[in-house]
Write a protein that holds these residues in place. Structure first.
Motif, PDB file in Angstrom:
ATOM      1  N   MET A 251      -0.048  32.221   6.722  1.00 42.48           N
ATOM      2  CA  MET A 251       0.362  31.258   5.345  1.00 42.48           C
ATOM      3  C   MET A 251       0.348  29.527   6.818  1.00 42.48           C
ATOM      4  N   LYS A 252      -0.784  29.254   6.158  1.00 45.56           N
ATOM      5  CA  LYS A 252      -1.046  27.760   7.491  1.00 45.56           C
ATOM      6  C   LYS A 252      -0.891  26.644   6.948  1.00 45.56           C
ATOM      7  N   VAL A 253      -0.082  25.399   6.574  1.00 52.30           N
ATOM      8  CA  VAL A 253      -0.239  24.164   6.497  1.00 52.30           C
ATOM      9  C   VAL A 253      -0.926  22.886   7.365  1.00 52.30           C
ATOM     10  N   GLY A 254      -1.405  22.301   7.092  1.00 54.60           N
ATOM     11  CA  GLY A 254      -2.195  20.503   7.504  1.00 54.60           C
ATOM     12  C   GLY A 254      -1.593  19.905   7.057  1.00 54.60           C
ATOM     13  N   VAL A 255      -0.603  19.206   8.243  1.00 55.55           N
ATOM     14  CA  VAL A 255       0.204  17.616   8.363  1.00 55.55           C
ATOM     15  C   VAL A 255      -1.000  17.211   8.833  1.00 55.55           C
ATOM     16  N   CYS A 256      -1.110  15.481   7.531  1.00 56.52           N
ATOM     17  CA  CYS A 256      -1.697  15.345   7.897  1.00 56.52           C
ATOM     18  C   CYS A 256      -1.161  13.389   8.106  1.00 56.52           C
ATOM     19  N   TYR A 257      -0.932  13.289   9.655  1.00 53.09           N
ATOM     20  CA  TYR A 257      -0.467  12.494   9.946  1.00 53.09           C
ATOM     21  C   TYR A 257      -1.578  10.838  10.518  1.00 53.09           C
ATOM     22  N   THR A 258      -0.863   9.631   9.930  1.00 53.87           N
ATOM     23  CA  THR A 258      -1.397   8.164  10.318  1.00 53.87           C
ATOM     24  C   THR A 258      -0.629   7.855  11.226  1.00 53.87           C
ATOM     25  N   SER A 259      -0.024   7.918  11.515  1.00 57.47           N
ATOM     26  CA  SER A 259       1.343   7.598  13.007  1.00 57.47           C
ATOM     27  C   SER A 259       2.640   8.469  12.757  1.00 57.47           C
ATOM     28  N   THR A 260       2.652   8.397  14.896  1.00 61.79           N
ATOM     29  CA  THR A 260       3.589   9.303  14.348  1.00 61.79           C
ATOM     30  C   THR A 260       4.745   9.371  15.068  1.00 61.79           C
ATOM     31  N   THR A 261       6.859   9.514  15.205  1.00 61.56           N
ATOM     32  CA  THR A 261       7.535   9.179  15.985  1.00 61.56           C
ATOM     33  C   THR A 261       8.112  10.760  15.795  1.00 61.56           C
ATOM     34  N   PRO A 262       8.543  11.013  17.351  1.00 64.27           N
ATOM     35  CA  PRO A 262       8.960  12.598  17.208  1.00 64.27           C
ATOM     36  C   PRO A 262       9.821  12.318  16.713  1.00 64.27           C
ATOM     37  N   GLU A 263      11.229  12.038  16.346  1.00 64.20           N
ATOM     38  CA  GLU A 263      11.628  11.801  14.893  1.00 64.20           C
ATOM     39  C   GLU A 263      11.457  12.441  13.452  1.00 64.20           C
ATOM     40  N   LEU A 264       9.997  11.549  13.145  1.00 55.85           N
ATOM     41  CA  LEU A 264       9.084  11.763  12.575  1.00 55.85           C
ATOM     42  C   LEU A 264       8.692  13.245  12.179  1.00 55.85           C
ATOM     43  N   ILE A 265       7.826  13.813  12.990  1.00 54.77           N
ATOM     44  CA  ILE A 265       7.818  15.101  13.694  1.00 54.77           C
ATOM     45  C   ILE A 265       9.248  15.756  13.208  1.00 54.77           C
TER      46      ILE A 265
ATOM     47  N   GLY B  25      -4.547  -5.150   5.788  1.00 57.29           N
ATOM     48  CA  GLY B  25      -2.976  -5.387   4.567  1.00 57.29           C
ATOM     49  C   GLY B  25      -3.592  -5.152   3.043  1.00 57.29           C
ATOM     50  N   PHE B  26      -4.746  -3.982   3.361  1.00 52.97           N
ATOM     51  CA  PHE B  26      -5.399  -2.567   1.959  1.00 52.97           C
ATOM     52  C   PHE B  26      -6.138  -1.711   2.810  1.00 52.97           C
ATOM     53  N   VAL B  27      -5.787  -0.683   2.275  1.00 50.69           N
ATOM     54  CA  VAL B  27      -6.930   0.753   2.354  1.00 50.69           C
ATOM     55  C   VAL B  27      -8.435   0.392   2.501  1.00 50.69           C
ATOM     56  N   THR B  28      -9.034   0.277   3.826  1.00 50.95           N
ATOM     57  CA  THR B  28     -10.091  -0.066   3.832  1.00 50.95           C
ATOM     58  C   THR B  28     -11.477   1.461   3.556  1.00 50.95           C
ATOM     59  N   ALA B  29     -12.058   1.164   3.127  1.00 49.22           N
ATOM     60  CA  ALA B  29     -13.266   1.798   2.858  1.00 49.22           C
ATOM     61  C   ALA B  29     -13.380   3.205   4.491  1.00 49.22           C
ATOM     62  N   LYS B  30     -13.418   2.848   5.174  1.00 54.03           N
ATOM     63  CA  LYS B  30     -13.651   3.496   6.553  1.00 54.03           C
ATOM     64  C   LYS B  30     -11.859   3.934   6.751  1.00 54.03           C
ATOM     65  N   SER B  31     -11.096   3.801   6.666  1.00 55.24           N
ATOM     66  CA  SER B  31      -9.885   4.284   6.968  1.00 55.24           C
ATOM     67  C   SER B  31      -9.556   4.789   5.799  1.00 55.24           C
ATOM     68  N   ALA B  32      -9.679   4.980   5.011  1.00 52.60           N
ATOM     69  CA  ALA B  32      -9.874   5.953   3.552  1.00 52.60           C
ATOM     70  C   ALA B  32     -11.025   6.961   3.953  1.00 52.60           C
ATOM     71  N   ALA B  33     -11.859   6.995   4.326  1.00 54.92           N
ATOM     72  CA  ALA B  33     -13.022   8.167   5.106  1.00 54.92           C
ATOM     73  C   ALA B  33     -12.550   9.245   6.628  1.00 54.92           C
TER      74      ALA B  33
ATOM     75  N   ILE C  23      -6.371   4.959  11.882  1.00 50.19           N
ATOM     76  CA  ILE C  23      -5.934   4.779  10.373  1.00 50.19           C
ATOM     77  C   ILE C  23      -4.659   3.816   9.833  1.00 50.19           C
ATOM     78  N   LEU C  24      -3.911   3.979  10.168  1.00 49.18           N
ATOM     79  CA  LEU C  24      -2.764   3.093   9.719  1.00 49.18           C
ATOM     80  C   LEU C  24      -2.477   1.742  10.617  1.00 49.18           C
ATOM     81  N   SER C  25      -2.906   1.799  11.279  1.00 44.80           N
ATOM     82  CA  SER C  25      -3.176   0.664  12.492  1.00 44.80           C
ATOM     83  C   SER C  25      -4.389  -0.613  11.468  1.00 44.80           C
ATOM     84  N   GLU C  26      -5.437   0.359  10.989  1.00 40.43           N
ATOM     85  CA  GLU C  26      -6.589  -0.844  10.814  1.00 40.43           C
ATOM     86  C   GLU C  26      -5.684  -0.949   8.733  1.00 40.43           C
ATOM     87  N   VAL C  27      -5.293  -0.239   8.735  1.00 47.08           N
ATOM     88  CA  VAL C  27      -4.389  -1.018   7.282  1.00 47.08           C
ATOM     89  C   VAL C  27      -3.416  -0.972   7.496  1.00 47.08           C
ATOM     90  N   ARG C  28      -2.508  -2.096   8.509  1.00 47.39           N
ATOM     91  CA  ARG C  28      -1.848  -3.005   8.495  1.00 47.39           C
ATOM     92  C   ARG C  28      -2.427  -3.844   8.932  1.00 47.39           C
TER      93      ARG C  28
END
Length: 225
Positions: free
Chosen positions: A1-15, A48-56, A40-45
């Motif tokens: 059983m495998k779980v894919g966990v997708c992050y756009t930014s991480t901290t050791p505490e979050l992981i 100010g919104f989720v761009t087409a490229k960051s969504a892709a 992804i998060l850098s571009e969104v920040r």
């Protein structure tokens, strides 16, 4: 059983928090494969919104997880949660659920109170989370009022300094709300502190996201209830 966990930014505490909550729910037999793209998060920040490229690029992480054999995908970043919403038909067709870490948390907030304080360090996270709360409120046929709790300058601080700013903002919000909701999973380590200091119901997303992953795997028949 495998779980894919997708992050756009991480901290050791979050992981650590995410892995701990997943392990509590799924036991020792699950394998966790992390995928991350901080651009992804850098571009969104910056935009100010989720761009087409960051969504892709985020969808690309989902595809990588599926190609690597994931049975379920957990989308950790709330700033791009609406991207996960947009591909739910594909997820159903592929048979690989894509779970938002924050959706069930938002439902719980709506169940718990009519006035919800939404705490975030980024406006790019605050607004999508508010959109999700309002959507699930409609689904539950409830009316809620949202109170912004944007903590300017808190992104990227040390844990001690971050807790200090979180505490200050939470105390400002507490008299006017029934529930305090953390829009970012990385805030979760402050949950008990803020609950103790304010006496309010405080919600953070990792435990809700992990429980939702478990529910998705139960629905697939891969684990027992």
């Amino acid at each position: 059983m495998k779980v894919g966990v997708c992050y756009t930014s991480t901290t050791p505490e979050l992981i650590q928090l995410v892995n701990e909550e997943l392990s509590k729910n799924l036991g020792e037999n699950a394998v966790y494969q992390n995928y991350q793209d901080p651009t992804i998060l850098s571009e969104v920040r910056e935009s100010g919104f989720v761009t087409a490229k960051s969504a892709a690029r985020l969808v690309g992480l989902y595809i990588d997880a599926i190609n690597d054999g994931a049975d379920v995908i957990l989308n950790v970043c709330s700033s791009v949660g609406e991207v996960a919403d947009s591909v739910q038909d594909f997820a159903k067709f592929a048979g690989i659920p894509i779970v938002r870490i924050d959706e069930e948390m938002c439902r719980e907030a709506v169940r718990k109170g009519k006035k919800i304080g939404v705490m975030a360090t980024l406006s790019s996270t605050l607004n999508p989370t508010k959109n999700t709360i309002m959507r699930v409120a409609r689904e539950l046929n409830r009316q809620v009022t949202l109170v912004d709790g944007l903590i300017d300058g808190a992104f990227g601080l040390t844990p001690d300094k971050f807790k200090e700013l979180m505490s200050k903002k939470a105390k400002e919000l507490a008299p006017n709300v029934d529930v305090l909701l953390f829009a970012q999973g990385s805030m979760a380590y402050c949950e008990k502190l803020i609950a103790d200091e304010t006496g309010k119901c405080v919600l953070s997303s990792p435990r809700f996201g992990a429980a939702a992953v478990k529910s998705a795997l139960i629905a697939k028949g891969l684990i027992n209830n």
